[in-house]
Design a protein around this motif. Structure first.
Motif, PDB file in Angstrom:
ATOM      1  N   ALA A 149     -22.623  29.509  24.166  1.00  0.00           N
ATOM      2  CA  ALA A 149     -22.437  28.629  23.006  1.00  0.00           C
ATOM      3  C   ALA A 149     -23.295  27.372  23.130  1.00  0.00           C
ATOM      4  O   ALA A 149     -23.919  26.929  22.165  1.00  0.00           O
ATOM      5  CB  ALA A 149     -20.961  28.250  22.874  1.00  0.00           C
ATOM      6  N   TYR A 152     -26.998  28.430  22.682  1.00  0.00           N
ATOM      7  CA  TYR A 152     -27.302  28.753  21.292  1.00  0.00           C
ATOM      8  C   TYR A 152     -27.328  27.492  20.427  1.00  0.00           C
ATOM      9  O   TYR A 152     -28.194  27.339  19.555  1.00  0.00           O
ATOM     10  CB  TYR A 152     -26.261  29.730  20.753  1.00  0.00           C
ATOM     11  CG  TYR A 152     -26.542  30.212  19.356  1.00  0.00           C
ATOM     12  CD1 TYR A 152     -25.861  29.692  18.265  1.00  0.00           C
ATOM     13  CD2 TYR A 152     -27.501  31.194  19.118  1.00  0.00           C
ATOM     14  CE1 TYR A 152     -26.124  30.126  16.976  1.00  0.00           C
ATOM     15  CE2 TYR A 152     -27.781  31.632  17.839  1.00  0.00           C
ATOM     16  CZ  TYR A 152     -27.086  31.096  16.779  1.00  0.00           C
ATOM     17  OH  TYR A 152     -27.354  31.526  15.510  1.00  0.00           O
ATOM     18  N   SER A 153     -26.382  26.593  20.676  1.00  0.00           N
ATOM     19  CA  SER A 153     -26.360  25.336  19.932  1.00  0.00           C
ATOM     20  C   SER A 153     -27.633  24.532  20.165  1.00  0.00           C
ATOM     21  O   SER A 153     -28.199  23.943  19.235  1.00  0.00           O
ATOM     22  CB  SER A 153     -25.131  24.509  20.342  1.00  0.00           C
ATOM     23  OG  SER A 153     -25.145  23.245  19.712  1.00  0.00           O
ATOM     24  N   GLU A 154     -28.109  24.533  21.412  1.00  0.00           N
ATOM     25  CA  GLU A 154     -29.344  23.815  21.721  1.00  0.00           C
ATOM     26  C   GLU A 154     -30.537  24.482  21.035  1.00  0.00           C
ATOM     27  O   GLU A 154     -31.437  23.788  20.545  1.00  0.00           O
ATOM     28  CB  GLU A 154     -29.551  23.776  23.232  1.00  0.00           C
ATOM     29  CG  GLU A 154     -30.843  23.102  23.684  1.00  0.00           C
ATOM     30  CD  GLU A 154     -30.908  21.640  23.301  1.00  0.00           C
ATOM     31  OE1 GLU A 154     -32.027  21.085  23.314  1.00  0.00           O
ATOM     32  OE2 GLU A 154     -29.861  21.047  22.992  1.00  0.00           O
ATOM     33  N   ARG A 157     -30.463  23.454  17.471  1.00  0.00           N
ATOM     34  CA  ARG A 157     -30.866  22.055  17.331  1.00  0.00           C
ATOM     35  C   ARG A 157     -32.376  21.901  17.456  1.00  0.00           C
ATOM     36  O   ARG A 157     -33.021  21.225  16.640  1.00  0.00           O
ATOM     37  CB  ARG A 157     -30.170  21.196  18.385  1.00  0.00           C
ATOM     38  CG  ARG A 157     -30.435  19.697  18.252  1.00  0.00           C
ATOM     39  CD  ARG A 157     -29.860  18.939  19.432  1.00  0.00           C
ATOM     40  NE  ARG A 157     -30.595  19.221  20.655  1.00  0.00           N
ATOM     41  CZ  ARG A 157     -31.737  18.607  20.985  1.00  0.00           C
ATOM     42  NH1 ARG A 157     -32.281  17.713  20.178  1.00  0.00           N
ATOM     43  NH2 ARG A 157     -32.344  18.918  22.113  1.00  0.00           N
TER      44      ARG A 157
END
Length: 367
Positions: A149, A152-154, A157
């Motif tokens: 998570a 993937y978030s990075e 972004r």
């Protein structure tokens, strides 16, 4: 245009940057999970009035440090897995979690055996091991899910930031196009040529040139919300520009070699304009010889290959600064990442060529 600019990219540097960007968050998550696990297991042992609490707490602390080390190793291995496709990366990450749980189970049993702390009667050892393995499997799976998570978030972004940079670069590219092609020198020469045509009563040619200039300015100044156009529209823009230059310099000869099925292929707006302008500027126009410029496009597997070739007079060829080439290459990097090829340089004694290859797509949008 005097130098060759290779299209080099360094995926290792990009992966190192991505790993460095998520490392603080992953470190806090890892330490937090293990600290919470240590406290909960220790408190449950005290509440259950288990024997050898001090020994168990010391062993548990060592196993906690060992577990953190396992997570660090998993993190390094995960970062070696290509981020796409995500499903494959997730499966490999969860497989590592099961392996880490088994390694931690072995370390846990070895530590208890070394300390002489009994866990259960011998006949229940296998069943207890299965239960303990299940506990650690869920723990490492939770860590793996959180790691995915965070990663993937990075990625989202960074992709969002890259898209924002592409948008900014698109607007800047439009401004560069105006500075390169619609500069005072270009407009002065065009108006001077128009004046000459009018004075010579060559009204038909003057009217044609005014029409071409009007169409070119309208297309160049048009505000588009997307940094994307079709190959047909981009070539039409270049055709208008070159017709103006041909009126001023009749010795210019333009050849087009375009595969018809590629007319709807997408590419960044104004991508070819600096390259075509350079071909005119540094060609052998004014030398009394035919100055030939060739624009070619073809499908090369899954890529769209574009070539812009111009003749030049070798002994007197003007050297350029390479700024136009560098700007086009940076535009390609922002739009396609590492999925492009770009090279420029002489291909013969009197021929200069710019070649670029980008992903072939029939719809606008970055690759």
């Amino acid at each position: 245009m005097s130098e060759v600019i290779p299209a080099t990219t360094d995926p290792t540097m990009r992966e190192d940057a991505r790993e460095a960007s998520i490392l603080p968050t992953v470190a806090r998550m890892t330490v937090g999970l293990w600290a919470a696990n240590y406290l909960m297991v220790t408190l449950s042992g005290i509440a259950g009035d288990m024997e050898h609490q001090l020994v168990r707490a010391a062993l548990r602390l060592g196993l906690t440090v060992f577990g953190i080390g396992l997570c660090v190793g998993m993190h390094r291995l995960i970062m070696q897995i290509p981020p796409r496709p995500f499903r494959r990366r997730a499966l490999l990450t969860f497989a590592l979690a099961f392996c880490a749980a088994f390694i931690h189970l072995l370390a846990n049993n070895a530590a208890l055996h070394w300390a002489g702390v009994a866990t259960a009667p011998t006949r229940d050892t296998l069943g207890l091991s299965v239960i303990i393995y299940g506990f650690w499997a869920w723990f490492f799976l939770a860590w793996a899910a959180l790691h995915l998570a965070i990663d993937y978030s990075e990625q989202v972004r960074r992709q969002s930031q890259e898209h924002a940079r592409i948008g900014i670069a698109a607007r800047e590219a439009q401004l560069r196009a105006l500075r390169y092609q619609i500069n005072p020198h270009f407009l002065f020469n065009t108006m001077n040529s128009l004046s000459t045509l009018v004075l010579d009563r060559r009204n038909a040619e003057a009217g044609h040139m005014i029409g071409r200039l009007s169409d070119f300015l309208r297309m160049a100044l048009e505000d588009t919300s997307a940094d994307c156009t079709t190959l047909a529209m981009e070539l039409e823009n270049q055709r208008l520009y070159l017709e103006i230059e041909q009126t001023r310099h009749p010795e210019l000869a333009i050849d087009y070699d375009i595969e018809r099925r590629l007319e709807n292929a997408s590419l960044p707006s104004f991508l070819l304009q600096p390259l075509v302008e350079n071909a005119v500027k540094y060609g052998r126009r004014g030398s009394g010889q035919i100055a030939r410029i060739r624009i070619a496009a073809r499908a090369l597997g899954e890529q769209l290959e574009l070539r812009i070739t111009n003749d030049f007079a070798a002994p007197t060829r003007t050297q350029g600064t390479g700024l136009g080439l560098a700007n086009v290459r940076e535009r390609l990097r922002l739009h396609y990442g590492g999925h492009f090829e770009f090279a420029a340089g002489p291909v013969g004694a009197t021929t200069f060529e710019v070649r670029l290859a980008i992903p072939l797509a029939l719809a606008c949008g970055p690759a």
